[in-house]
Design a protein around this motif. Structure first.
Motif, short mmCIF file in Angstrom:
data_model
loop_
_atom_site.label_atom_id
_atom_site.label_comp_id
_atom_site.label_asym_id
_atom_site.label_seq_id
_atom_site.Cartn_x
_atom_site.Cartn_y
_atom_site.Cartn_z
N VAL A 67 -87.82 -72.02 -64.83
CA VAL A 67 -88.88 -72.80 -64.16
C VAL A 67 -88.60 -74.27 -64.41
O VAL A 67 -88.18 -74.64 -65.51
CB VAL A 67 -90.28 -72.49 -64.75
N VAL A 68 -88.85 -75.10 -63.41
CA VAL A 68 -88.66 -76.54 -63.60
C VAL A 68 -89.94 -77.26 -63.19
O VAL A 68 -90.59 -76.86 -62.21
CB VAL A 68 -87.42 -77.05 -62.83
N ARG A 69 -90.31 -78.28 -63.97
CA ARG A 69 -91.57 -79.00 -63.70
C ARG A 69 -91.36 -80.48 -64.02
O ARG A 69 -90.76 -80.81 -65.04
CB ARG A 69 -92.65 -78.40 -64.62
N ASN A 70 -91.84 -81.35 -63.16
CA ASN A 70 -91.73 -82.78 -63.46
C ASN A 70 -93.09 -83.36 -63.86
O ASN A 70 -94.11 -82.68 -63.72
CB ASN A 70 -91.07 -83.54 -62.29
N PRO A 71 -93.13 -84.60 -64.41
CA PRO A 71 -94.41 -85.15 -64.89
C PRO A 71 -95.48 -85.25 -63.80
O PRO A 71 -96.67 -85.23 -64.09
CB PRO A 71 -94.03 -86.54 -65.40
N SER A 72 -95.06 -85.34 -62.53
CA SER A 72 -96.04 -85.40 -61.44
C SER A 72 -96.67 -84.04 -61.15
O SER A 72 -97.58 -83.92 -60.33
CB SER A 72 -95.37 -85.92 -60.16
N GLY A 73 -96.15 -82.98 -61.83
CA GLY A 73 -96.74 -81.65 -61.68
C GLY A 73 -96.09 -80.79 -60.61
O GLY A 73 -96.56 -79.70 -60.32
#
Length: 385
Positions: free
Chosen positions: A194-200
């Motif tokens: 799974v990949v997630r960035n600070p912007s959600g």
């Protein structure tokens, strides 16, 4: 927008092993300046970063001072000094994944309790602060044989995990904080990156199937797509996404799971970094896990996680009975096979079961890829010269 490319922006990476080295392929592609900290002067990442620092990843001052020199800090290994990361964050430094995510994951006991608290399905377990407490519980029939013993800290590549079938098996265990986990009768070990960035923004990769080496307790083959039903696929990806939301991590999160005999999905454990189960993405996916990790920690739009082609990854580990300067025997024979790409990690010394490289096999037909992978496994040998 911050200027990351061809600028003075500096990305700091804690850990300089093969995962760091593969991440650096991507920083080179984007011309992002990198600093790497690793205890070994022979670290695989040393040749590919802009600046290399030799130092102890568990030492507060070393990690703190290294972090002060960079604009953003990430890691390729969980065994780092979390207190230093917390202080850096308190001073406004960006650390991804965060110190709080790492704290929940570093200790397997805390990780399991976190799943319980968040309603994430996982195997039943009991926590013990010592071997004595575990032994007493067994004698008093509070727990039943057989069970899986896991050391709460410091385990990797099958170390720190044992299947306990009799009381005699307890003798070889260290006296450490641990968990006793119910032995699951599973039909598949699965993984979802799974990949997630600070912007959600969150994305999941296709489900992979992992085949393990019976003695070394290490992954031998990673197969994508997993040979499972659509129902199980959707369930696994949905649970992986729930785990990601619970941890609120930033970057890559590798979620390892069991598929039980009744097609339930249980989360085994997670790693908050690029992972062995995602190496197939380098050749088989539109966006490989290393580029994706970079995109996520820099809060850039996430790339396409679909596969272009079916892929199987084979780990190259040191042969038993071989210590010393490494030699990749018969590598030219596997390179003549269709769809085969070897990755050599740059570790000069081999030892039994040490991860020395991997080979990816891509093919439009997954069963054909698996057959070629078997051939690769039988042909190439990692020995000492």
């Amino acid at each position: 927008m911050q200027h990351f490319f061809s600028s003075d922006f500096t990305l700091g990476i804690l850990g300089g092993g093969q995962l760091g080295k593969m991440l650096l392929y991507e920083t080179r592609k984007y011309d992002i300046k990198t600093y790497v900290l690793d205890p070994s002067n022979e670290a695989p990442s040393k040749i590919a970063c802009n600046h290399f620092v030799q130092g102890d990843l568990l030492d507060f001052d070393t990690v703190y001072n290294f972090g002060k020199k960079v604009d953003l800090l990430t890691f390729e290994i969980e065994a780092v000094n979390v207190q230093a990361l917390e202080k850096l964050e308190a001073e406004g430094k960006k650390v991804f994944p965060s110190a709080s995510t790492l704290k929940k994951i570093q200790n397997k006991g805390k990780q399991k309790l976190f799943y319980q608290e968040k309603g994430i399905p996982t195997a039943d377990f009991t926590y013990f602060e010592s071997k004595e407490a575990l032994t007493t519980a067994l004698l008093n029939h509070k727990i039943e044989l057989p069970f899986v013993w896991k050391c709460t800290e410091g385990g990797y590549d099958g170390n720190g995990v044992s299947i306990i079938k009799s009381t005699n098996d307890l003798d070889k265990l260290p006296n450490a904080e641990c968990i006793a986990e119910k032995l699951i009768d599973f039909k598949n070990e699965l993984g979802v990156i799974v990949v997630r960035n600070p912007s959600g923004e969150v994305k999941t990769y296709p489900v992979v199937e992992m085949e393990f080496h019976p003695e070394a307790n290490q992954v031998e083959y990673v197969i994508c797509p997993a040979r499972i039903s659509d129902t199980v696929t959707h369930k696994a990806r949905a649970i992986a996404q729930k785990v990601s939301e619970s941890f609120k991590h930033v970057g890559i999160l590798a979620v390892e799971m069991f598929q039980t005999k009744d097609d339930e999905i249980l989360v085994n454990e997670v790693a908050p970094r690029t992972h062995n189960s995602g190496h197939f993405t380098i050749e088989a996916s539109y966006t490989n896990q290393f580029e994706q990790h970079l995109r996520s920690v820099l809060d850039l739009p996430l790339g396409n996680t679909d596969s272009k082609v079916a892929g199987v990854m084979v780990n190259l580990v040191g042969e038993e009975g071989h210590h010393g300067n490494v030699c990749y025997q018969n590598i030219e024979d596997i390179m003549s096979l269709p769809g085969v790409t070897p990755h050599i990690y740059g570790k000069k010394e081999t030892r039994p079961f040490r991860k020395m490289g991997h080979v990816t096999i891509v093919n439009p037909d997954i069963s054909e890829a698996r057959k070629i992978a078997e051939k690769v496994k039988q042909t190439i040998k990692v020995i000492s010269s």
